[in-house]
Design a protein around this motif. Structure first.
Motif, PDB file in Angstrom:
ATOM      1  N   ALA A 121       0.823  -1.218   0.000  1.00 56.93           N
ATOM      2  CA  ALA A 121       0.000   0.000   0.000  1.00 56.93           C
ATOM      3  C   ALA A 121       0.854   1.264   0.000  1.00 56.93           C
ATOM      4  O   ALA A 121       0.580   2.210  -0.739  1.00 56.93           O
ATOM      5  N   GLY A 122       1.900   1.278   0.825  1.00 57.22           N
ATOM      6  CA  GLY A 122       2.767   2.459   0.882  1.00 57.22           C
ATOM      7  C   GLY A 122       3.453   2.742  -0.433  1.00 57.22           C
ATOM      8  O   GLY A 122       3.558   3.889  -0.863  1.00 57.22           O
ATOM      9  N   ALA A 165      -2.847  10.046   2.743  1.00 58.80           N
ATOM     10  CA  ALA A 165      -2.785   8.589   2.875  1.00 58.80           C
ATOM     11  C   ALA A 165      -1.368   8.087   2.626  1.00 58.80           C
ATOM     12  O   ALA A 165      -0.899   7.163   3.300  1.00 58.80           O
ATOM     13  N   THR A 166      -0.678   8.689   1.676  1.00 55.38           N
ATOM     14  CA  THR A 166       0.713   8.315   1.408  1.00 55.38           C
ATOM     15  C   THR A 166       1.578   8.587   2.619  1.00 55.38           C
ATOM     16  O   THR A 166       2.359   7.732   3.049  1.00 55.38           O
ATOM     17  N   THR A 169       0.749   6.016   5.431  1.00 57.86           N
ATOM     18  CA  THR A 169       1.218   4.644   5.231  1.00 57.86           C
ATOM     19  C   THR A 169       2.741   4.538   5.267  1.00 57.86           C
ATOM     20  O   THR A 169       3.272   3.487   5.640  1.00 57.86           O
TER      21      THR A 169
END
Length: 172
Positions: A121-122, A165-166, A169
């Motif tokens: 995800a990251g 979000a970046t 994560t």
């Protein structure tokens, strides 16, 4: 025929009104094209890292152990995830996706290079950061140039959410 009580506009006035309408139309088309160009450029610049981060099938996956970091890049040794894979002595990974020396990061090797891209995800969210910035910039063009405030707020919110979000994560 004109209805009673109204006067007919002159030919000059009608021509100037239609010319003004054409100028407004040209401005709106130009601003829409600028906004579209910004968004396409964001996708274009993100795709080079997003493609290997998202579509890992057929690519060499593994783990990088970070040995040292410079200004923008960290280097380290690559250990393949499957037996029989190529072990690269030294590969480069973007410094922002690591926690520094000694960090072990799941990655995929970009074909034909010594550069790796973080997976998960990251890594996927980090690959789309240029598109997030393009969404924020495009929101300004849509609001200021086109006067579409709600659409601009939506674009700006999506860009800020992607960047947030970046950050979330990659710092966890």
């Amino acid at each position: 025929m004109a209805s009673p009580g109204t006067t007919k506009r002159s030919r000059t006035r009608r021509a100037s009104e239609s010319a003004f309408g054409l100028l407004l139309l040209a401005k709106n088309v130009t601003m829409a094209l600028v906004a579209l160009l910004i968004l396409v450029a964001g996708v274009w610049s993100s795709w080079a890292d997003a493609k290997p981060a998202m579509l890992t099938k057929g690519l060499e996956r593994g783990t990088v152990t970070v040995a040292g970091c410079g200004d923008d890049w960290c280097t380290g040794s690559f250990a393949p995830a499957r037996a029989g894979g190529d072990s690269h002595r030294r590969v480069r990974v973007d410094e922002t996706v690591t926690d520094g020396v000694g960090d072990r990061v799941p990655v995929v090797v970009k074909p034909g290079t010594d550069e790796v891209v973080r997976t998960g995800a990251g890594g996927v969210l980090h690959a789309w950061v240029p598109f997030g910035g393009a969404l924020l910039l495009g929101a300004l063009v849509v609001a200021g140039g086109l006067g579409m405030r709600r659409t601009a707020w939506a674009l700006g919110f999506l860009g800020a959410a992607l960047l947030g979000a970046t950050f979330a994560t990659l710092t966890v």
